[in-house]
Write a protein that holds these residues in place. Sequence first.
Motif, PDB file in Angstrom:
ATOM      1  N   UNK A 486       0.806  -1.233   0.000  1.00  0.00           N
ATOM      2  CA  UNK A 486       0.000   0.000   0.000  1.00  0.00           C
ATOM      3  C   UNK A 486       0.835   1.276   0.000  1.00  0.00           C
ATOM      4  N   UNK A 487       2.075   1.190   0.461  1.00  0.00           N
ATOM      5  CA  UNK A 487       2.944   2.370   0.471  1.00  0.00           C
ATOM      6  C   UNK A 487       3.539   2.656  -0.905  1.00  0.00           C
ATOM      7  N   UNK A 488       3.315   1.757  -1.873  1.00  0.00           N
ATOM      8  CA  UNK A 488       3.795   1.953  -3.245  1.00  0.00           C
ATOM      9  C   UNK A 488       2.745   2.761  -4.001  1.00  0.00           C
ATOM     10  N   UNK A 489       3.118   3.970  -4.388  1.00  0.00           N
ATOM     11  CA  UNK A 489       2.176   4.885  -5.018  1.00  0.00           C
ATOM     12  C   UNK A 489       2.201   4.806  -6.541  1.00  0.00           C
ATOM     13  N   UNK A 528       4.304  10.390 -14.884  1.00  0.00           N
ATOM     14  CA  UNK A 528       3.630  10.676 -13.611  1.00  0.00           C
ATOM     15  C   UNK A 528       4.513  11.611 -12.799  1.00  0.00           C
ATOM     16  N   UNK A 529       3.920  12.418 -11.955  1.00  0.00           N
ATOM     17  CA  UNK A 529       4.663  13.333 -11.093  1.00  0.00           C
ATOM     18  C   UNK A 529       4.094  13.285  -9.684  1.00  0.00           C
ATOM     19  N   UNK A 530       5.001  13.407  -8.709  1.00  0.00           N
ATOM     20  CA  UNK A 530       4.629  13.411  -7.296  1.00  0.00           C
ATOM     21  C   UNK A 530       5.341  14.554  -6.589  1.00  0.00           C
ATOM     22  N   UNK A 531       4.760  14.957  -5.454  1.00  0.00           N
ATOM     23  CA  UNK A 531       5.413  15.919  -4.581  1.00  0.00           C
ATOM     24  C   UNK A 531       5.470  15.360  -3.164  1.00  0.00           C
ATOM     25  N   UNK A 536       6.797  17.223   6.112  1.00  0.00           N
ATOM     26  CA  UNK A 536       5.607  16.375   6.102  1.00  0.00           C
ATOM     27  C   UNK A 536       5.789  15.311   5.029  1.00  0.00           C
ATOM     28  N   UNK A 537       6.701  14.337   5.250  1.00  0.00           N
ATOM     29  CA  UNK A 537       7.038  13.376   4.199  1.00  0.00           C
ATOM     30  C   UNK A 537       5.849  12.521   3.797  1.00  0.00           C
ATOM     31  N   UNK A 538       5.820  12.203   2.531  1.00  0.00           N
ATOM     32  CA  UNK A 538       4.748  11.394   1.968  1.00  0.00           C
ATOM     33  C   UNK A 538       4.459  11.865   0.562  1.00  0.00           C
ATOM     34  N   UNK A 539       4.322  10.923  -0.364  1.00  0.00           N
ATOM     35  CA  UNK A 539       4.157  11.264  -1.772  1.00  0.00           C
ATOM     36  C   UNK A 539       2.696  11.500  -2.117  1.00  0.00           C
ATOM     37  N   UNK A 540       2.479  12.605  -2.836  1.00  0.00           N
ATOM     38  CA  UNK A 540       1.143  12.951  -3.308  1.00  0.00           C
ATOM     39  C   UNK A 540       1.233  13.300  -4.781  1.00  0.00           C
ATOM     40  N   UNK A 541       0.163  13.026  -5.526  1.00  0.00           N
ATOM     41  CA  UNK A 541       0.136  13.377  -6.942  1.00  0.00           C
ATOM     42  C   UNK A 541       0.354  14.865  -7.121  1.00  0.00           C
ATOM     43  N   UNK A 542       1.202  15.201  -8.086  1.00  0.00           N
ATOM     44  CA  UNK A 542       1.484  16.615  -8.355  1.00  0.00           C
ATOM     45  C   UNK A 542       0.337  17.239  -9.142  1.00  0.00           C
TER      46      UNK A 542
END
Length: 542
Positions: A486-489, A528-531, A536-542
């Motif tokens: 689940x941690x794989x985005x 794909x792009x993430x920020x 506040x670590x954690x990947x979110x869609x850019x």
Amino acid sequence: MTQPVSADHELRAAARHLGRRRFLTVSGAALALAFGTNLPNTAHAVSTLNPMRIEKEPFTLGVASGDPMPDSVVLWTRLAPEPYQADSGLPAEPVTVEWEIAEDEDFFLTAGSGQVVAHPEFHHAVHVEPDGLEPGQTYYYRFTVGEWTSPVGRTRTAPAADAEVESLRFAAVSCQAYHQGYFTALKHLAAEDLDVVFHLGDYLYEYAVDSAGGARAYKDVVLPAHFNKETMTLEDYRLRYSLYHADKDLQAAHAAHPWVVTWDDHETENNYADEVPEDGSSAEKFLVRRAAAYRAYYENMPLRKPQQPKGADLQLYRRLRYGKLAQFDVLDTRQYRDDQANGDGWQVPTPESEDPSRTVTGAEQERWLIDGWKASDALWNVLPQQIIFARRRNQVKEPSPVSMDAWDGYPGNRKRVLDGARTAGVKNLVVLSGDVHVHYAMDIKEDYDKPDSRTLGVELVTTSLASGMDGAERPDDWEVMLKANPHMKYFDGRRGYLLVTMDRQQLRADYRIVSKVTSPGGTISTARSFTSRAGDPGLKDA
């Protein structure tokens, strides 16, 4: 032309007296002595080859720069009028090479110049470290031998250590199997606006390359037969680097940006661990091969003097700073590791693999890393390294296998590193990884069995440049991998590279992919792009 005297026979003689390095420290000394008998004596003036005797273009392998510091950068080239010959088309004589570095492409604003000797003992490679440069400055450089002038390279120094840097843009690349595709991605990488490139391993592959270049299937090129075998000797590795460096797309990417390199396994042999070869045969014999591979690696990379090999050893882990914005701790997870537990593949964890004393970094490198974090005042702490760091399962059903060749095979070492980061107060941990020939974007979790547990950092995994040929957007295991982790985005199996932009608010990761590598002319796009926000670590869609 006369072929330089090889060190192989000296190494093999020394190997007969070697024991395992961890028990007999004399072994490293014996290998160093063997190589020491074939090193140039730079303490005295040497008689060099008249450059007018060089009748063919010697800069066939291009130019490169690397390891930027605020006041210096490494400049590299290697002379090879005949790159596919063992002697590179040069006699076994030193050659004087002139170098220049300037603030402009026309070399009117010179920042430094001088001469360096290209020794046959180092296969006529040169490593220049001009100092007194300005921090955060773009420079241009070139080399000259007689009537021949190299292509012009572009490089850039790092900002001052105390600089309040506003932003940084870099690329991560990995896994460039020549025989599995064209380096089209590197052609596009050369056109990117970047401060630096990180190569995360598998710069070359030891496997045979047939006369057609494997998947490249040349119609108008026939490669020499000596490439069609696995690399074993110093001559083999040197020739393989010549094959790779002769690629115009690789040359373009090196000439466009400074590179920071680290290796994985294929620069020596698939899945080796410290002095243990893939097939588990004699450590003594393997150390001879490793010494040859490490020496050829140094000769062909833009590395500083501290990275010059000593026999079968080469300290590749090192630290670079980009002001107060980012610290990069470059790791070597291959040279010091315990042998993979339970074999090299995917296995259910066992007491052997779960042994907390197991190490992939070695104790000294682990201490160096954590001590560096304690002293760091950088906003972002980045770990360029080779293998997958976060936990990765390949089935939903428990117990699931994990990769014994990744950090999953060394969970105790991983825990100590994460504990060290927490103790050091690292709030923005970014791990860069390669090896697996796919793009991944993953959160690093405190407890992977609890998806809502604290996120400790992010892992950005770059796909291969050519290894695996064209690949597919959704590999066969795409669905199960995303469900089991689940941690794989994000998961994408195409070829390409990773772009990362950092500033004081966030990082942005752009996953770049090329349309094809098994034939020329592939196009580039962002899949794909993430920020991830600073603090506040954690990947979110850019």
